[in-house]
Design a protein around this motif. Structure first.
Motif, short mmCIF file in Angstrom:
data_model
loop_
_atom_site.label_atom_id
_atom_site.label_comp_id
_atom_site.label_asym_id
_atom_site.label_seq_id
_atom_site.Cartn_x
_atom_site.Cartn_y
_atom_site.Cartn_z
N ALA A 162 0.83 -1.21 0.00
CA ALA A 162 0.00 0.00 0.00
C ALA A 162 0.86 1.26 0.00
O ALA A 162 0.57 2.23 -0.73
N LEU A 163 1.92 1.26 0.80
CA LEU A 163 2.81 2.43 0.85
C LEU A 163 3.54 2.64 -0.47
O LEU A 163 3.65 3.77 -0.96
N VAL A 164 4.03 1.56 -1.05
CA VAL A 164 4.73 1.66 -2.34
C VAL A 164 3.75 2.12 -3.42
O VAL A 164 4.07 2.99 -4.24
N ALA A 165 2.53 1.57 -3.42
CA ALA A 165 1.52 1.98 -4.41
C ALA A 165 1.17 3.46 -4.25
O ALA A 165 1.04 4.18 -5.25
N THR A 166 1.05 3.93 -3.03
CA THR A 166 0.76 5.35 -2.79
C THR A 166 1.90 6.22 -3.30
O THR A 166 1.67 7.26 -3.92
N HIS A 167 3.12 5.79 -3.06
CA HIS A 167 4.25 6.59 -3.54
C HIS A 167 4.33 6.55 -5.07
O HIS A 167 4.64 7.56 -5.69
N LEU A 168 4.05 5.42 -5.68
CA LEU A 168 4.04 5.34 -7.14
C LEU A 168 2.95 6.25 -7.72
O LEU A 168 3.15 6.88 -8.76
N TYR A 169 1.81 6.32 -7.06
CA TYR A 169 0.76 7.26 -7.47
C TYR A 169 1.31 8.69 -7.45
O TYR A 169 1.11 9.45 -8.40
N TYR A 170 2.01 9.03 -6.39
CA TYR A 170 2.60 10.38 -6.30
C TYR A 170 3.57 10.61 -7.46
O TYR A 170 3.51 11.64 -8.13
N VAL A 171 4.47 9.67 -7.70
CA VAL A 171 5.51 9.84 -8.72
C VAL A 171 4.92 9.91 -10.13
O VAL A 171 5.29 10.78 -10.92
N PHE A 172 4.00 9.01 -10.45
CA PHE A 172 3.55 8.90 -11.84
C PHE A 172 2.23 9.61 -12.15
O PHE A 172 1.93 9.85 -13.31
N VAL A 173 1.43 9.95 -11.16
CA VAL A 173 0.14 10.59 -11.42
C VAL A 173 0.09 12.00 -10.84
O VAL A 173 -0.11 12.97 -11.56
N TRP A 174 0.28 12.12 -9.55
CA TRP A 174 0.13 13.40 -8.87
C TRP A 174 1.10 14.44 -9.40
O TRP A 174 0.72 15.58 -9.65
N ARG A 175 2.36 14.08 -9.60
CA ARG A 175 3.39 15.02 -10.04
C ARG A 175 3.32 15.34 -11.53
O ARG A 175 3.85 16.35 -11.97
N ARG A 176 2.68 14.49 -12.30
CA ARG A 176 2.71 14.61 -13.76
C ARG A 176 2.24 15.96 -14.27
O ARG A 176 2.85 16.55 -15.14
N ASP A 177 1.14 16.49 -13.74
CA ASP A 177 0.56 17.72 -14.26
C ASP A 177 0.90 18.95 -13.43
O ASP A 177 0.26 19.99 -13.60
N ARG A 178 1.89 18.85 -12.59
CA ARG A 178 2.27 19.98 -11.75
C ARG A 178 3.64 20.49 -12.17
O ARG A 178 4.47 19.74 -12.65
N PRO A 179 3.89 21.78 -11.94
CA PRO A 179 5.22 22.33 -12.27
C PRO A 179 6.31 21.66 -11.43
O PRO A 179 6.06 21.20 -10.32
N ALA A 180 7.53 21.60 -11.97
CA ALA A 180 8.65 20.94 -11.29
C ALA A 180 8.94 21.57 -9.94
O ALA A 180 9.43 20.91 -9.03
N GLU A 181 8.64 22.86 -9.78
CA GLU A 181 8.95 23.54 -8.51
C GLU A 181 7.94 23.26 -7.41
O GLU A 181 8.11 23.70 -6.28
#
Length: 178
Positions: free
Chosen positions: A133-152
């Motif tokens: 569950a923790l790894v899946a949550t972090h993968l969501y952050y890396v590949f979904v949540w961060r995708r459409d946000r600015p790098a900063e």
């Protein structure tokens, strides 16, 4: 100047541009090699001395990380880091000075019997589920949540927590069942 235009900066400044992330690959590969060699040496040490001693030495790696992360990665030390160091050192001290039992050399057959117990299998399954569950949550952050946000965009606390707890659970699982 070219590095600054690419968003990388110099020295230990934050890395935000895509080029800078690619430029960090050799450092990351080098860090992984050091990590792999260290774990190999841990494996050798487990064959030479008691596993309880190797585990305590491994806990020192977490303390070292807190002191090496700021100069190497530019991370800030916060109060929770200090509390974590105190808890780790306290745990090591309790294990070293509070242990009054003799260690037992387990035979493979005895260990297999321990791992076949329902409560052991349940504990392994529950701990494994938390790790997944923790790894899946972090993968969501890396590949979904961060995708459409600015790098900063700063990393949210929940994403940092998944890294922290994921690492802790994996370490704990390795120590208990490794």
């Amino acid at each position: 100047e070219e590095d600054m235009e690419r968003g990388c900066g110099t020295g230990l400044e934050a890395c935000s541009g895509r080029w800078c992330q690619v430029a960090q690959v050799p450092l990351r590969v080098f860090a992984f090699i050091i990590f792999a060699v260290g774990n190999g040496l841990n494996l050798v040490a487990l064959g030479l001395i008691q596993s309880s001693i190797v585990t305590l030495l491994g806990a020192w790696a977490l303390v070292i990380n807190i002191f090496t992360a700021p100069p190497i990665l530019g991370e800030k030390i916060i109060v929770l880091d200090g509390v974590s160091v105190l808890m780790i050192i306290t745990g090591i001290a309790i294990a070293v000075f509070g242990s009054k039992h003799n260690s037992k050399a387990w035979l493979i057959g005895e260990l297999v019997q321990q791992y076949r117990k329902t409560e052991t299998l349940g504990f392994i399954a529950a701990t494994g589920a938390v790790i997944i569950a923790l790894v899946a949550t972090h993968l969501y952050y890396v590949f979904v949540w961060r995708r459409d946000r600015p790098a900063e965009t700063p990393t949210p606390r929940w994403a940092k927590l998944t890294i922290l707890l994921g690492g802790a659970f994996i370490s704990w699982f390795t120590v208990l069942f490794g």
